[in-house]
Structure formats: C-alpha cells, structure tokens
Design a protein around this motif. Structure first.
Motif, PDB file in Angstrom:
ATOM      1  N   LEU A 102     -22.494 -31.322 -21.003  1.00 25.02           N
ATOM      2  CA  LEU A 102     -21.440 -30.905 -20.572  1.00 25.02           C
ATOM      3  C   LEU A 102     -21.565 -29.190 -20.093  1.00 25.02           C
ATOM      4  CD1 LEU A 102     -19.003 -30.711 -24.398  1.00 25.02           C
ATOM      5  CD2 LEU A 102     -18.403 -31.950 -22.138  1.00 25.02           C
ATOM      6  N   PRO A 103     -21.198 -29.222 -19.442  1.00 25.53           N
ATOM      7  CA  PRO A 103     -21.301 -27.640 -17.986  1.00 25.53           C
ATOM      8  C   PRO A 103     -21.781 -26.345 -19.139  1.00 25.53           C
ATOM      9  CG  PRO A 103     -19.248 -28.125 -18.055  1.00 25.53           C
ATOM     10  CD  PRO A 103     -19.327 -29.210 -18.777  1.00 25.53           C
ATOM     11  N   GLY A 104     -22.656 -25.919 -18.711  1.00 25.27           N
ATOM     12  CA  GLY A 104     -23.180 -24.642 -19.261  1.00 25.27           C
ATOM     13  C   GLY A 104     -24.079 -25.052 -20.551  1.00 25.27           C
ATOM     14  N   VAL A 105     -24.793 -25.951 -20.773  1.00 25.12           N
ATOM     15  CA  VAL A 105     -25.313 -26.411 -22.236  1.00 25.12           C
ATOM     16  C   VAL A 105     -26.868 -26.352 -21.193  1.00 25.12           C
ATOM     17  CG1 VAL A 105     -25.994 -27.356 -23.433  1.00 25.12           C
ATOM     18  CG2 VAL A 105     -23.784 -27.041 -23.435  1.00 25.12           C
ATOM     19  N   ARG A 106     -27.881 -25.624 -21.221  1.00 27.65           N
ATOM     20  CA  ARG A 106     -29.445 -26.248 -20.714  1.00 27.65           C
ATOM     21  C   ARG A 106     -30.076 -26.824 -21.720  1.00 27.65           C
ATOM     22  NH1 ARG A 106     -32.099 -21.831 -16.681  1.00 27.65           N
ATOM     23  NH2 ARG A 106     -32.405 -20.823 -18.432  1.00 27.65           N
ATOM     24  N   VAL A 107     -31.287 -27.298 -21.413  1.00 25.78           N
ATOM     25  CA  VAL A 107     -31.781 -28.161 -22.657  1.00 25.78           C
ATOM     26  C   VAL A 107     -33.450 -27.488 -21.804  1.00 25.78           C
ATOM     27  CG1 VAL A 107     -33.728 -30.447 -23.155  1.00 25.78           C
ATOM     28  CG2 VAL A 107     -30.751 -30.072 -22.766  1.00 25.78           C
ATOM     29  N   ARG A 108     -33.979 -27.165 -22.991  1.00 29.43           N
ATOM     30  CA  ARG A 108     -35.236 -26.391 -23.199  1.00 29.43           C
ATOM     31  C   ARG A 108     -36.765 -27.466 -22.417  1.00 29.43           C
ATOM     32  NH1 ARG A 108     -34.426 -21.681 -27.193  1.00 29.43           N
ATOM     33  NH2 ARG A 108     -36.360 -23.046 -27.568  1.00 29.43           N
ATOM     34  N   PRO A 109     -38.021 -26.903 -21.740  1.00 31.39           N
ATOM     35  CA  PRO A 109     -38.660 -28.295 -22.161  1.00 31.39           C
ATOM     36  C   PRO A 109     -39.100 -28.973 -23.632  1.00 31.39           C
ATOM     37  CG  PRO A 109     -39.091 -26.600 -20.396  1.00 31.39           C
ATOM     38  CD  PRO A 109     -38.319 -26.603 -21.734  1.00 31.39           C
ATOM     39  N   TYR A 123     -13.833 -22.534 -20.653  1.00 32.52           N
ATOM     40  CA  TYR A 123     -12.808 -22.835 -22.203  1.00 32.52           C
ATOM     41  C   TYR A 123     -11.916 -23.932 -21.765  1.00 32.52           C
ATOM     42  CZ  TYR A 123     -15.058 -18.607 -23.078  1.00 32.52           C
ATOM     43  OH  TYR A 123     -16.431 -18.038 -23.568  1.00 32.52           O
ATOM     44  N   LEU A 124     -10.704 -24.019 -23.119  1.00 34.11           N
ATOM     45  CA  LEU A 124     -10.465 -25.015 -23.127  1.00 34.11           C
ATOM     46  C   LEU A 124      -9.001 -24.515 -23.051  1.00 34.11           C
ATOM     47  CD1 LEU A 124     -11.478 -27.122 -26.059  1.00 34.11           C
ATOM     48  CD2 LEU A 124     -11.619 -27.946 -23.844  1.00 34.11           C
ATOM     49  N   GLU A 125      -7.979 -25.164 -22.515  1.00 36.15           N
ATOM     50  CA  GLU A 125      -6.428 -24.628 -22.591  1.00 36.15           C
ATOM     51  C   GLU A 125      -6.099 -23.951 -24.149  1.00 36.15           C
ATOM     52  OE1 GLU A 125      -4.167 -28.075 -22.360  1.00 36.15           O
ATOM     53  OE2 GLU A 125      -5.205 -28.659 -20.471  1.00 36.15           O
ATOM     54  N   SER A 126      -6.839 -24.398 -24.846  1.00 39.14           N
ATOM     55  CA  SER A 126      -5.859 -23.199 -26.109  1.00 39.14           C
ATOM     56  C   SER A 126      -6.742 -22.179 -26.246  1.00 39.14           C
ATOM     57  CB  SER A 126      -6.269 -23.946 -27.868  1.00 39.14           C
ATOM     58  OG  SER A 126      -8.251 -24.458 -27.300  1.00 39.14           O
ATOM     59  N   GLY A 127      -7.830 -21.701 -25.535  1.00 39.25           N
ATOM     60  CA  GLY A 127      -8.150 -20.658 -24.822  1.00 39.25           C
ATOM     61  C   GLY A 127      -9.949 -20.617 -25.840  1.00 39.25           C
ATOM     62  N   LYS A 128     -10.034 -22.183 -27.000  1.00 37.41           N
ATOM     63  CA  LYS A 128     -11.532 -21.730 -27.079  1.00 37.41           C
ATOM     64  C   LYS A 128     -12.154 -22.883 -26.368  1.00 37.41           C
ATOM     65  CE  LYS A 128      -9.128 -22.400 -32.374  1.00 37.41           C
ATOM     66  NZ  LYS A 128      -9.543 -23.501 -33.032  1.00 37.41           N
ATOM     67  N   PRO A 129     -13.954 -22.612 -26.818  1.00 38.02           N
ATOM     68  CA  PRO A 129     -14.657 -22.939 -25.336  1.00 38.02           C
ATOM     69  C   PRO A 129     -14.650 -24.594 -25.868  1.00 38.02           C
ATOM     70  CG  PRO A 129     -15.304 -21.905 -27.933  1.00 38.02           C
ATOM     71  CD  PRO A 129     -14.304 -21.197 -27.520  1.00 38.02           C
ATOM     72  N   LEU A 130     -15.291 -24.418 -24.592  1.00 34.96           N
ATOM     73  CA  LEU A 130     -15.756 -26.117 -24.213  1.00 34.96           C
ATOM     74  C   LEU A 130     -16.692 -26.775 -24.938  1.00 34.96           C
ATOM     75  CD1 LEU A 130     -15.021 -29.100 -23.439  1.00 34.96           C
ATOM     76  CD2 LEU A 130     -16.553 -28.562 -21.060  1.00 34.96           C
ATOM     77  N   VAL A 131     -17.568 -25.787 -25.248  1.00 35.69           N
ATOM     78  CA  VAL A 131     -19.002 -26.243 -26.048  1.00 35.69           C
ATOM     79  C   VAL A 131     -18.673 -24.773 -27.248  1.00 35.69           C
ATOM     80  CG1 VAL A 131     -21.501 -26.529 -26.012  1.00 35.69           C
ATOM     81  CG2 VAL A 131     -19.966 -27.093 -23.947  1.00 35.69           C
ATOM     82  N   PRO A 132     -18.518 -25.449 -28.435  1.00 35.63           N
ATOM     83  CA  PRO A 132     -18.561 -24.489 -29.630  1.00 35.63           C
ATOM     84  C   PRO A 132     -19.729 -24.376 -30.002  1.00 35.63           C
ATOM     85  CG  PRO A 132     -18.405 -26.641 -30.322  1.00 35.63           C
ATOM     86  CD  PRO A 132     -18.273 -27.119 -29.092  1.00 35.63           C
ATOM     87  N   ASP A 133     -19.777 -23.074 -30.250  1.00 36.78           N
ATOM     88  CA  ASP A 133     -21.391 -22.020 -30.814  1.00 36.78           C
ATOM     89  C   ASP A 133     -21.921 -22.786 -32.172  1.00 36.78           C
ATOM     90  OD1 ASP A 133     -20.872 -20.295 -29.501  1.00 36.78           O
ATOM     91  OD2 ASP A 133     -19.668 -19.016 -30.809  1.00 36.78           O
ATOM     92  N   TYR A 134     -21.000 -23.747 -32.501  1.00 39.45           N
ATOM     93  CA  TYR A 134     -21.877 -24.443 -33.764  1.00 39.45           C
ATOM     94  C   TYR A 134     -22.265 -25.433 -33.369  1.00 39.45           C
ATOM     95  CZ  TYR A 134     -17.635 -27.444 -33.930  1.00 39.45           C
ATOM     96  OH  TYR A 134     -16.480 -28.008 -33.114  1.00 39.45           O
ATOM     97  N   GLN A 169     -10.053 -32.832 -26.312  1.00 39.79           N
ATOM     98  CA  GLN A 169     -10.155 -33.027 -24.685  1.00 39.79           C
ATOM     99  C   GLN A 169     -11.442 -32.469 -24.455  1.00 39.79           C
ATOM    100  OE1 GLN A 169      -8.709 -29.161 -24.380  1.00 39.79           O
ATOM    101  NE2 GLN A 169      -6.106 -30.015 -24.231  1.00 39.79           N
ATOM    102  N   ARG A 170     -12.769 -32.284 -25.401  1.00 40.62           N
ATOM    103  CA  ARG A 170     -13.796 -32.365 -25.588  1.00 40.62           C
ATOM    104  C   ARG A 170     -14.805 -33.725 -25.484  1.00 40.62           C
ATOM    105  NH1 ARG A 170     -13.240 -27.870 -30.419  1.00 40.62           N
ATOM    106  NH2 ARG A 170     -13.951 -26.270 -29.200  1.00 40.62           N
ATOM    107  N   VAL A 171     -14.004 -34.210 -26.397  1.00 39.82           N
ATOM    108  CA  VAL A 171     -14.561 -36.070 -26.646  1.00 39.82           C
ATOM    109  C   VAL A 171     -14.542 -37.075 -24.800  1.00 39.82           C
ATOM    110  CG1 VAL A 171     -14.373 -38.380 -27.218  1.00 39.82           C
ATOM    111  CG2 VAL A 171     -14.627 -36.487 -28.519  1.00 39.82           C
ATOM    112  N   CYS A 172     -13.439 -36.346 -24.012  1.00 41.74           N
ATOM    113  CA  CYS A 172     -12.468 -37.355 -22.888  1.00 41.74           C
ATOM    114  C   CYS A 172     -13.204 -35.960 -22.112  1.00 41.74           C
ATOM    115  CB  CYS A 172     -11.244 -36.363 -22.657  1.00 41.74           C
ATOM    116  SG  CYS A 172      -9.991 -36.864 -23.574  1.00 41.74           S
ATOM    117  N   GLN A 173     -14.499 -35.128 -21.843  1.00 41.30           N
ATOM    118  CA  GLN A 173     -15.655 -34.949 -21.276  1.00 41.30           C
ATOM    119  C   GLN A 173     -17.053 -35.541 -21.874  1.00 41.30           C
ATOM    120  OE1 GLN A 173     -15.755 -31.056 -18.999  1.00 41.30           O
ATOM    121  NE2 GLN A 173     -13.453 -30.626 -19.442  1.00 41.30           N
ATOM    122  N   ILE A 174     -17.175 -35.614 -22.728  1.00 39.85           N
ATOM    123  CA  ILE A 174     -18.606 -36.586 -22.721  1.00 39.85           C
ATOM    124  C   ILE A 174     -18.296 -38.340 -21.997  1.00 39.85           C
ATOM    125  CG2 ILE A 174     -20.086 -37.712 -24.655  1.00 39.85           C
ATOM    126  CD1 ILE A 174     -19.603 -34.568 -24.800  1.00 39.85           C
TER     127      ILE A 174
END
Length: 863
Positions: free
Chosen positions: A706-713, A727-738, A690-695
């Motif tokens: 992906l939504p929710g990520v910001r790139v600093r200068p 969040y994904l259907e599984s309840g895990k975030p679309l953008v993982p912390d790692y 599901q993550r790859v499908c949104q790239i």
C-alpha cells in the motif's frame, strides 16, 4: 519428503533422569586395571593382549580374593561365538549398537571368554539376574538386568546391562508421584559396564498388566515390572507374553516383533480392506469429550469404517451451544450434551447410583442417598388407599396441584441459574405443554419415585448415559488456554494450578471413571513445549497410573492430504487387553517443520530421513482445495447455494461426495445432492473492505504494497517520508498503525493474500485480516467458512450452525478430519488385533480412496 533427522543424542545409554542427555555409568565409573596387567607400550596390540592373558592366568589364584571376578567355568568357545559373534570378530569393529539406538554406533569390545556367574564384593551374580548398578554420589543406584558377562581381550571384566527405568527417569519426570514408587519399566537400552559397578542383587517381579489395581497383588519384591518403556514416541507397552533367549547379539530381550525403527505395512492391499469390511463387527461406541462440532469423532468413525470397524459416536459433550447444534444436525445418532465436562462426570456418578438403587446394576452397597430421599414414599406405599384418598381431599382446598406426567431429561449443574448446583430433572407437568417444562432439583421430586424409575430404566436400556464399561473409545482435546502464548499470566511453575488448564485433569478423571478400551487425546504442540512439557508429561503419567499402555506423537495435517500444515499432538492409550494403536505415517509429501523440543523430536510422526522406497503423494495446495467453489462477495448472506461447476481435483471429488458414500461403497460416484453450505465470509467493515480492495491480486501481496509503506534492508517496515499518508473515506488511515507495529514491524501478515500455490500454515478461529493471512487470492474478502472448512477436511455435507463468527470458531478449533480419519483407521486395525508392534504403520495406497478404487476395479472386471 515428510521425514525427520535423528541425532545421536536421541537415545540414552543409561536410565538417567533426563534420558535423552544421559551418559553411561561405565563412562563415569570405569575402573583402571592393575598396573601389573597393563600391556607394555612398545609391544603391538596383539602381543600386548597375549601377555595380558598370560599374566591374568598366572594370577588367577590370587584373584580369588579380588572384589570383582568371574566364576569358572566360562562358556564353551563355540557356544560363545555362536551367541555373541561380534565379540569374537577378531578386531574392534564399528557396528550399530542396538536397533533402538537408531543411527548411533559404538565400538564392540572384543571378548576372551563369556561367563554365567560373577562374584562382586562377596555377592554372587548369575546371568539374567536383576541388580543395582553404582550411580553418581547423591543419586539412586541404577537398576538393570545382567544379560551378558565377559572378559575382554585386554583383561578387563565387563557385564552388559539392560536397563530398567524408574518413573522419574522416564518422560513422565516430575509426575512420578502418580506412579507406585516400586514400579519400574524395562527398556531395550543396553550397554557395557565394568563388572565392579554391580552393587546389589535385586528381586524384580514380572507381573501381568491389569486394569484393576485391587486385583494386582504384589509379590514380595524390591520392585515390580509390568510394562516396557520404549523411547520412540514415549511408548509404554505391556510386557510381551513370551521372550526370546536374552543376551545374544542376534536376539532381543523383549520381543522378536518389537521394531521401533521401521514402519509396519498394514493391509496396504485393497483386498485386505474389503475383507475386513465384510467381517464387520458390532457397533463400537465412542464418547467425544470437548467435541466442538464433532470433527475428531467424524474422522475417527470414517477411518474406523475403512478398516472394517463400525465405530459410532454414541455420546458427545461440549460447552459451546452452537457447536452442539452442529453436531446434533450432522450426527443424529449421537446423544449430544451441552454442558461442562466436570458436570458430565458428576452426572455419570449420580446416574450410576440411580441405576443401582433401582436394581438395574448389581451393587454390594446400598445407595443410602436415594434410600433416604424416597423413604417417605416407600412408607406411603404400605398404607391403605383410604389414606391416599384423604390426602387428595386435603390438597384440593390448598390451591392448584401440580402432577408430574413424565421426566424428560437429567443434568448436573445449575440449569435455573440460581447458584445452587446439584442433580436436576426436566419435568413435563400433567395438563401442560412443552413450553411449561421445568428443571426441578431431585430433592423436590421425592414423591415421584415411579416416574423416576421409568425414566432411569428407559435410559439404562437405551444407554442414554454411559456407565463404566459402556464406552469403547474416548476421544477429545481438553482446552488448555493456560499454555497459550496469548496468556501473559501463564503459570510456568505449576500449570495445573491454573484454572484454565484444569480440563486436562477433568478429562483424565473421566477416563479413570469410565475405563474405555481406548483413549485418544489431542492438543496443541505447546503441551510438550510450555514449562518443559509439564502438561504433556502429566497426561502420560495419569494414563500410566491407570495401567493404560500409552504413546505420544506429533502429526502435521498437511502430511495427510490437506493444504494446511497444522501440527498437533495425539496421545494414544489402550487397556492391557488391547493392541496399542500405531501412528499412521504420512501419505503426502509435506516437509515437517516447526519448533519441537529436542527431547520430543523422536515423537514427530514421519519417515526416517533417507528412508528408501517411499512414494508419497504430492502435497496439496490451496488451489486443489477451493478452486471449484463459486465466487462470493464480502457481503454474501446466503447459508446455502448451488455449486456452479464440477469438481476439478481428486480432493474436491472426495470432499463433495454425499454422506452415504462415506460409509457405503455401493453409492460410489453418485453426485452430491446437498447444496453448498456455509460458503459466506465474515463481512468486513467498510474500512477493512476498502483496504482489502487495494491489496494487489498477486502472490505475497499484503499491506506493505500500500502507498506510504517502505521496507528497509532488514525487512522491517517504516513510513515512506516521500509519500503523503493516504486516508479512507471515514477519515481513518489506509495503513493502520497496528499493521506497521505488528511484531515490531517485521511481519507481512496484516491484510495478506493467500495464493493458489501455497500451503496454509494453520486455520485459526478468527477471520479478521489484521494480523494474519486470510484474504482470498483473487476476491476482495476473507476466506469463507466453507473454504476454511475445506482446509480442515470437513466434507461439504457437514453443515454448521450459529452466528458467522461462531462457525469460524468451530472450524478453527476442530481436529483436521483427514488426520482423525487416518488415526481412526489405525484404531480400527488395533481393535481387530491387526496392528503391529511398531509405533508407526503405513496406510493403504491412495488412502482414503481405497474403496472407490476397488469399486472401479470390480466394475471393470464385470464389464
């Protein structure tokens, strides 16, 4: 362009322990002339020099007692000017000092006279004597050959030294203990030094380089020399059989053919290649150690074939059972052994003893181990048949009797997993089928001497196992996980103490035991980066200690026709009787990049910067390699499928050609009859899919889009406070912390798409998209096994075996086939004695499509 820059520090001017950073003895030990001989400051340089010569002449008698002086007569002026024209140019002049100094230059000291004898501290030195030269306090004196003696126009007395290197002063450094301390290596490095730096005359014996150390009887000498040490590509080569007149500016002291600068064009015309093929030699045997699925040996054999050598992988050894299955399928002619390399070495030693015991090999020493093992059976052969019958009667009442019908195989190790290692034989029992075959220790088969003799005799005749002298070429990449950056506990002080690096020692032990004509070792570039190149230097030292000629180079896969950069180290070794193979220069315009230690910058195989008349092919891109492959989904399960469109590029035509076309030019242009193998991806789990499908499907897209990520200068990522976390259907975030924290938020690799106009950095063994760019440009999946195989240059007919993850590992661990093919061509030329003396050579134009072009041209001529 595939090239590199040389710095002035690349070449030393004296054999210091660190050659690339050393300074000349003359710079530290230069002595001042007597104040009475100093030119008057108000005079012009020309008049001052004249006055100096006059004073010197007047004081000649007094100088007879000087600690350093030349002995009359000097060379006639005409002869001196002919031999050393630059010394008599009339004024100081900037020139290229020596061809081995590359782009370095220095002022040529102008000479008044040249001499053939000098006296220093009451020791008489002749031109071309070997001598000790004064070194700094606490260091061993330098060692040189005196190749020139002259008085400068300002009255200073000089000699020109051509340097010898001790092992510790070469690239081997800390592994000098592997090499005889009386052994020195002659070089092409020379420079001028004050005459009074000479300390002592030496007797350095020049002896032939031989493989048999026992036959090398050293004469009485201070040192002996049997090899040249040439700085480019850390080369050690045998001394030339004949030398030109030394000491002249117009000649080399080593060989008229040694040229460490240029590329030697080798058989670049089509006719040369086909002529070599018409003179095909008998089978040349190859042993592939740590073979994986066989990419390195496959490429070597393909390249050897193009040069006219029938190189065949006779044996292969690897611990990975799936890689061995792949190799067996693709190379049915190869004896593939699925075992540890150290067990293979122990097996070979036992095999040799068995061959000697059964008188298949002449031996001066009795094989006592096997004499004792079969002692009872040998004694029983002398007893009558009556006793044998009585023995049979006795055993009938003891239960079932098992009789050996045939011995099928042999190994060294613990095949029954009983924690008891040794020599085992696979036995077929009389009256039982193959399902009942068992591995038995040889100690338990002491009554099967004849069966064992039949097995060993058959194996000896078929060369099922190599004996010393049977192997022409050994290739392999011993794994050195102990130098991996992923290993947090790396031993930087002595990497050889790390169990994860011991395979390098095993590899060299196998080379020492089998003594092949040629050795080619491959490894990651970290072998010369980690711990100051400790393991790379060890490998060189081991080969030199065995009296192999050696050289080491770094080659980038993309420079030989792949859309992948992938830099690797390749080390050649050759017996004294053979030509040392050259490194093939790049065929494609790929910029050589990557972090290479300064000391090894000269080892990168590339054209010199500014090299003229170099016409390289355009670099390949991802689209050139995979655009013809059918579209597949994330859940594709087929291991075989048909092609759905014809090849679009020259690369695709070559990679899709049938197996027969690789070795037989008569089958050129036939369509591929095999299906498309292994074109399936590692199936992503639901979350990752599901993550790859949104790239986004565009160049440079990755998790940052992906939504929710910001790139600093500063190009690092952070959470966007204005966007609610998805969040994904599984309840895990679309953008993982790692993904956010990878490389402290500076990396754009997690879930990154590759793009059609890119060159891939390096194909790796894992297919997860969490920390690397491995996602297909336009399809929602990772790259398939076949797509990765294409990036490594595997021909499409090459079928892989094992679970999907295991096949990715086989491909990622492989040597890029086009690089191995180019090296195989160089090997074939060397095997036929056609290689030049330069460390590098140019491949034929349009390599490796040379046969196809020739075939097409011939067809046009017939038409």
């Amino acid at each position: 362009m595939s090239s590199r820059r040389r710095s002035k520090s690349d070449t030393p001017i004296s054999p210091k322990p660190d050659p690339e950073a050393s300074s000349s003895p003359k710079k530290k030990l230069k002595t001042e002339l007597n104040a009475d001989l100093t030119p008057i400051s108000n005079s012009s340089p020309k008049s001052s020099a004249a006055k100096t010569r006059k004073v010197k002449a007047e004081l000649r008698v007094e100088e007879d007692d000087a600690p350093a002086r030349f002995l009359e007569p000097h060379f006639p002026d005409r002869e001196a000017r002919e031999r050393w024209p630059l010394r008599y140019a009339g004024k100081k002049k900037k020139v290229v000092a020596e061809k081995n100094s590359r782009d370095d230059s220095e002022e040529v000291i102008q000479a008044l006279h040249h001499y053939s004898q000098a006296k220093v501290d009451n020791i008489t030195y002749n031109l071309f004597d070997d001598a000790h030269v004064k070194a700094e306090d606490g260091e061993d004196d330098y060692i040189c050959k005196i190749i020139e003696m002259f008085e400068a126009v300002d009255g200073e007395l000089y000699f020109t030294a051509q340097w010898y290197y001790r092992a510790k002063d070469t690239v081997v450094k800390d592994h000098a203990h592997l090499i005889n301390d009386k052994r020195v290596f002659f070089s092409e490095v020379r420079d001028d030094n004050p005459l009074d730096c000479l300390v002592k005359k030496l007797n350095i014996a020049r002896i032939p380089l031989t493989m048999d150390k026992k036959k090398k009887r050293l004469p009485s000498c201070d040192f002996y020399c049997d090899m040249l040490y040439l700085l480019p590509y850390s080369s050690f080569v045998k001394l030339p059989t004949s030398e030109k007149k030394v000491g002249s500016e117009t000649s080399s002291t080593i060989s008229s053919e040694v040229d460490t600068d240029g590329a030697c064009e080798v058989n670049s015309e089509i006719g040369d290649v086909t002529q070599a093929q018409q003179c095909r030699k008998p089978e040349v045997t190859l042993l592939d150690l740590y073979s994986g699925c066989g990419a390195m040996s496959t490429g070597l054999c393909l390249g050897g074939n193009l040069s006219g050598v029938n190189l065949v992988t006779k044996w292969a050894v690897d611990l990975n059972q799936y890689a061995c299955e792949s190799l067996r399928f693709n190379h049915p002619e190869t004896q593939v052994r699925n075992e540890m390399a150290e067990d293979f070495l122990l097996l070979l030693k036992e095999w040799e003893m068995l061959c000697k015991y059964f008188s298949l090999i002449k031996s001066k020493e009795p094989q006592q181990k096997y004499i004792d093992l079969f002692a009872n059976e040998d004694e029983g052969e002398d007893e009558g048949e009556d006793e044998e019958e009585e023995e049979d009667e006795k055993t009938e009442d003891d239960g079932e009797v098992f009789e050996v019908e045939k011995i099928l195989a042999i190994c060294y190790g613990d095949p029954n997993e009983t924690k008891k290692r040794g020599l085992f034989l696979k036995v077929r029992w009389k009256g039982y089928g193959s399902d009942e075959d068992t591995w038995e220790p040889i100690d338990g088969l002491s009554n099967c001497k004849e069966k064992l003799k039949d097995f060993v005799t058959s194996g000896y005749k078929s060369k099922s196992l190599p004996l010393p002298g049977d192997v022409d070429v050994i290739c392999g990449g011993p794994p050195c996980q102990g130098i991996s950056g992923f290993n947090r506990f790396r031993n930087k002080e002595n990497p050889l103490e790390d169990e994860k690096n011991k395979q390098l020692v095993v590899y060299m032990d196998l080379v020492e035991y089998l003594r092949p004509k040629y050795v080619l070792m491959e490894n990651v570039v970290d072998i010369v980066k980690f711990a100051n190149g400790f393991l790379g230097r060890y490998a060189l030292g081991r080969l030199i200690s065995m009296n192999y000629q050696v050289r080491m180079g770094m080659m980038a896969a993309g420079a030989y026709g792949l859309p992948q950069f992938r830099m690797r180290m390749f080390m050649w070794g050759a017996q004294p009787t053979e030509k040392l193979p050259q490194y093939p220069l790049p065929t494609h315009d790929v910029v050589v990049r990557g972090v290479i230690p300064t000391e090894f910058e000269m080892n990168v195989v590339a054209y010199e910067e500014g090299h003229k008349d170099v016409h390289l092919e355009k670099k390949l891109l991802l689209e050139d390699a995979i655009s013809d492959l059918p579209a597949v989904e994330n859940d594709e399960r087929r291991d075989e499928m048909p092609y759905d469109e014809p090849p679009k590029t020259e690369f695709q035509h070559l990679i899709r050609s049938p197996r027969e076309e690789r070795f037989d030019s008569s089958t050129m242009s036939k369509p591929a009859m095999h299906p498309l193998y292994d074109h399936r991806p590692l199936e992503l789990n639901t979350d990752d899919y599901q993550r790859v499908c949104q790239i986004p499907k565009r160049k440079g897209a990755n998790f940052r889009d992906l939504p929710g990520v910001r790139v600093r200068p500063d190009k690092r990522v952070e959470w966007d406070p204005d966007v609610k976390r998805v969040y994904l259907e599984s309840g895990k975030p679309l953008v993982p912390d790692y993904a956010m924290s990878f490389v402290n938020g500076s990396s754009s690799k997690p879930f990154a798409r590759l793009w059609w106009d890119e060159t891939v950095p390096t194909v790796v063994t894992r297919a997860e998209p969490h920390n690397q760019a491995i996602t297909h440009p336009e399809q929602d999946r990772v790259m398939t096994i076949r797509e990765n195989a294409r990036l490594q240059g595997f021909p499409d007919y090459y079928k892989l075996f094992g679970p999907v993850k295991e096949r990715y590992i086989q491909v990622g661990n492989a040597v890029a086939v086009p690089v191995a093919r180019a090296l195989g061509y160089s090997l074939g030329m060397a095997f036929q004695g056609l290689a030049g003396d330069a460390p590098v050579c140019s491949l034929p134009k349009k390599f490796p499509n040379i046969l196809k072009r020739h075939s097409s041209a011939s067809s046009e001529e017939v038409a």
